[in-house]
Each structure stands twice: as C-alpha cells, then as structure tokens.
Write a protein that holds these residues in place. Structure first.
Motif, PDB file in Angstrom:
ATOM      1  N   ASN A  32      73.858 -65.837  16.987  1.00 52.70           N
ATOM      2  CA  ASN A  32      74.264 -66.223  18.335  1.00 52.70           C
ATOM      3  C   ASN A  32      73.534 -65.381  19.371  1.00 52.70           C
ATOM      4  N   ALA A  33      73.476 -64.081  19.124  1.00 53.20           N
ATOM      5  CA  ALA A  33      72.804 -63.169  20.040  1.00 53.20           C
ATOM      6  C   ALA A  33      72.273 -61.989  19.243  1.00 53.20           C
ATOM      7  N   ILE A  34      71.160 -61.454  19.705  1.00 52.69           N
ATOM      8  CA  ILE A  34      70.579 -60.282  19.053  1.00 52.69           C
ATOM      9  C   ILE A  34      69.954 -59.416  20.122  1.00 52.69           C
ATOM     10  N   GLY A  35      70.030 -58.110  19.924  1.00 49.79           N
ATOM     11  CA  GLY A  35      69.485 -57.239  20.944  1.00 49.79           C
ATOM     12  C   GLY A  35      69.547 -55.792  20.549  1.00 49.79           C
ATOM     13  N   TRP A  36      69.620 -54.943  21.586  1.00 55.09           N
ATOM     14  CA  TRP A  36      69.526 -53.509  21.376  1.00 55.09           C
ATOM     15  C   TRP A  36      70.625 -52.768  22.131  1.00 55.09           C
ATOM     16  N   ASP A  37      71.222 -51.824  21.414  1.00 59.03           N
ATOM     17  CA  ASP A  37      72.112 -50.834  22.017  1.00 59.03           C
ATOM     18  C   ASP A  37      71.412 -49.485  21.912  1.00 59.03           C
ATOM     19  N   ARG A  38      71.910 -48.504  22.639  1.00 64.31           N
ATOM     20  CA  ARG A  38      71.399 -47.152  22.465  1.00 64.31           C
ATOM     21  C   ARG A  38      72.522 -46.137  22.643  1.00 64.31           C
ATOM     22  N   GLN A  39      72.334 -44.990  22.015  1.00 67.42           N
ATOM     23  CA  GLN A  39      73.305 -43.920  22.143  1.00 67.42           C
ATOM     24  C   GLN A  39      72.576 -42.604  22.303  1.00 67.42           C
ATOM     25  N   ALA A  40      72.806 -41.975  23.430  1.00 70.19           N
ATOM     26  CA  ALA A  40      72.240 -40.658  23.695  1.00 70.19           C
ATOM     27  C   ALA A  40      73.234 -39.589  23.246  1.00 70.19           C
ATOM     28  N   PRO A  41      72.768 -38.384  22.963  1.00 67.07           N
ATOM     29  CA  PRO A  41      73.667 -37.313  22.526  1.00 67.07           C
ATOM     30  C   PRO A  41      74.784 -37.082  23.534  1.00 67.07           C
ATOM     31  N   GLY A  42      76.018 -37.079  23.032  1.00 70.18           N
ATOM     32  CA  GLY A  42      77.163 -36.811  23.875  1.00 70.18           C
ATOM     33  C   GLY A  42      77.585 -37.963  24.759  1.00 70.18           C
ATOM     34  N   LYS A  43      76.963 -39.122  24.590  1.00 71.28           N
ATOM     35  CA  LYS A  43      77.298 -40.280  25.417  1.00 71.28           C
ATOM     36  C   LYS A  43      77.740 -41.442  24.551  1.00 71.28           C
ATOM     37  N   GLN A  44      78.427 -42.379  25.187  1.00 74.83           N
ATOM     38  CA  GLN A  44      78.854 -43.572  24.472  1.00 74.83           C
ATOM     39  C   GLN A  44      77.669 -44.513  24.270  1.00 74.83           C
ATOM     40  N   ARG A  45      77.791 -45.329  23.225  1.00 75.04           N
ATOM     41  CA  ARG A  45      76.770 -46.330  22.991  1.00 75.04           C
ATOM     42  C   ARG A  45      76.815 -47.354  24.116  1.00 75.04           C
ATOM     43  N   GLU A  46      75.649 -47.774  24.572  1.00 79.14           N
ATOM     44  CA  GLU A  46      75.575 -48.745  25.658  1.00 79.14           C
ATOM     45  C   GLU A  46      74.610 -49.876  25.310  1.00 79.14           C
ATOM     46  N   LEU A  47      74.910 -51.036  25.862  1.00 80.21           N
ATOM     47  CA  LEU A  47      74.042 -52.180  25.662  1.00 80.21           C
ATOM     48  C   LEU A  47      72.777 -51.984  26.489  1.00 80.21           C
ATOM     49  N   VAL A  48      71.634 -52.282  25.884  1.00 77.31           N
ATOM     50  CA  VAL A  48      70.360 -52.181  26.587  1.00 77.31           C
ATOM     51  C   VAL A  48      69.858 -53.573  26.968  1.00 77.31           C
ATOM     52  N   ALA A  49      69.765 -54.455  25.981  1.00 76.00           N
ATOM     53  CA  ALA A  49      69.250 -55.800  26.239  1.00 76.00           C
ATOM     54  C   ALA A  49      69.675 -56.723  25.106  1.00 76.00           C
ATOM     55  N   GLU A  88      65.755 -40.002  30.573  1.00 75.70           N
ATOM     56  CA  GLU A  88      67.107 -40.532  30.366  1.00 75.70           C
ATOM     57  C   GLU A  88      67.144 -41.742  29.434  1.00 75.70           C
ATOM     58  N   ASP A  89      65.982 -42.248  29.040  1.00 77.88           N
ATOM     59  CA  ASP A  89      65.939 -43.302  28.026  1.00 77.88           C
ATOM     60  C   ASP A  89      66.007 -42.734  26.608  1.00 77.88           C
ATOM     61  N   THR A  90      65.950 -41.420  26.496  1.00 77.66           N
ATOM     62  CA  THR A  90      66.024 -40.779  25.193  1.00 77.66           C
ATOM     63  C   THR A  90      67.350 -41.096  24.520  1.00 77.66           C
ATOM     64  N   ALA A  91      67.268 -41.644  23.317  1.00 75.75           N
ATOM     65  CA  ALA A  91      68.475 -42.065  22.597  1.00 75.75           C
ATOM     66  C   ALA A  91      68.066 -42.604  21.230  1.00 75.75           C
ATOM     67  N   VAL A  92      69.069 -42.838  20.406  1.00 71.96           N
ATOM     68  CA  VAL A  92      68.858 -43.630  19.197  1.00 71.96           C
ATOM     69  C   VAL A  92      69.102 -45.085  19.582  1.00 71.96           C
ATOM     70  N   TYR A  93      68.146 -45.929  19.280  1.00 74.20           N
ATOM     71  CA  TYR A  93      68.231 -47.345  19.620  1.00 74.20           C
ATOM     72  C   TYR A  93      68.601 -48.134  18.369  1.00 74.20           C
ATOM     73  N   TYR A  94      69.639 -48.953  18.512  1.00 76.44           N
ATOM     74  CA  TYR A  94      70.158 -49.737  17.397  1.00 76.44           C
ATOM     75  C   TYR A  94      69.965 -51.222  17.664  1.00 76.44           C
ATOM     76  N   CYS A  95      69.474 -51.909  16.654  1.00 78.11           N
ATOM     77  CA  CYS A  95      69.443 -53.364  16.715  1.00 78.11           C
ATOM     78  C   CYS A  95      70.840 -53.883  16.421  1.00 78.11           C
ATOM     79  N   ASN A  96      71.274 -54.849  17.189  1.00 75.50           N
ATOM     80  CA  ASN A  96      72.631 -55.381  17.058  1.00 75.50           C
ATOM     81  C   ASN A  96      72.562 -56.897  17.078  1.00 75.50           C
ATOM     82  N   ALA A  97      73.248 -57.543  16.147  1.00 75.31           N
ATOM     83  CA  ALA A  97      73.250 -59.001  16.107  1.00 75.31           C
ATOM     84  C   ALA A  97      74.663 -59.533  15.940  1.00 75.31           C
ATOM     85  N   ASP A  98      74.944 -60.576  16.666  1.00 72.55           N
ATOM     86  CA  ASP A  98      76.181 -61.349  16.496  1.00 72.55           C
ATOM     87  C   ASP A  98      75.788 -62.572  15.679  1.00 72.55           C
TER      88      ASP A  98
END
Length: 121
Positions: A32-49, A88-98
């Motif tokens: 249905n949807a696929i994209g990217w999240d990211r999580q920086a140290p000490g921060k919550q994971r956020e949707l990127v695109a 500030e873009d420094t983070a671990v980027y995760y692929c995410n799919a619904d």
C-alpha cells in the motif's frame, strides 16, 4: 517471509548527497505504501518520506525540497535521494512498508534493519 533490505548509507559532509535503496522481497501480495523513517540518537523515530500506489509522495517538512523518494516496481526497490544534507539529518534510516502478505487479507507494517547516515559539519 518478508524482507526489506536497505543500502546506501554512509558518511558525508555538510551539503553532500547520498542515495538510499530498499529492496523488498518475499511473500508480498501487495504494497500500500513504502518509504523511509529515521531515528537519531535520543530522539523518536520520525517519518521522512513515503510513496503510495507508486505515485503519491509525502515528505516531512524538514526534508522537503532536499529529499526525493521514488519507486522502481520492476526492481522492487524504493529509493531516497538525499541532497543538501545537514548534520541534523544524521540518523539510522529504516525502510518501512505497509503491505499485505500472500495468503493474508490484512495489511501490516514491516521494517528493514536500518542503514546509518552521518553528516559532518
């Protein structure tokens, strides 16, 4: 089994570019949807695109105009082109799919293992 495998992370300087790739494989009936999240140290994971139905895109305000998401259905791959990178873009980027697995009527969220992006000033 569903697999989302990311690649393309690394270290770049301020203003540099990277392109992330995520290949999906396994018993996938529909995405249905696929994209990217990211999580920086000490921060919550956020949707990127995200990209929906292979066409409609959505971006976090912080990356609009700098990042571009795209999908190559023939290669089962989603890309994230990242330009004008900032520390500030420094983070671990995760692929995410619904997606919906073969034999199932339900959609669920799946993530890859993540890829590190580090931007130095």
């Amino acid at each position: 089994q569903v697999r989302l495998v990311e690649s393309g992370g690394g270290m770049v300087q301020l203003g540099g570019s990277l392109r992330l790739s995520c290949v999906d494989s396994g018993s996938i009936a529909s995405i249905n949807a696929i994209g990217w999240d990211r999580q920086a140290p000490g921060k919550q994971r956020e949707l990127v695109a995200t990209i929906t139905s292979g066409i409609n895109t959505n971006y976090a305000d912080s990356v609009k105009g700098r990042f571009t998401i795209s999908r190559d259905n023939a290669k089962n791959t989603v890309y994230l082109q990242m330009n004008s990178l900032k520390p500030e873009d420094t983070a671990v980027y995760y692929c995410n799919a619904d997606l919906r697995r073969l034999g199932s009527s339900l959609y669920g969220d799946y993530w890859g293992q993540g890829t590190q992006v580090t931007v130095s000033s």
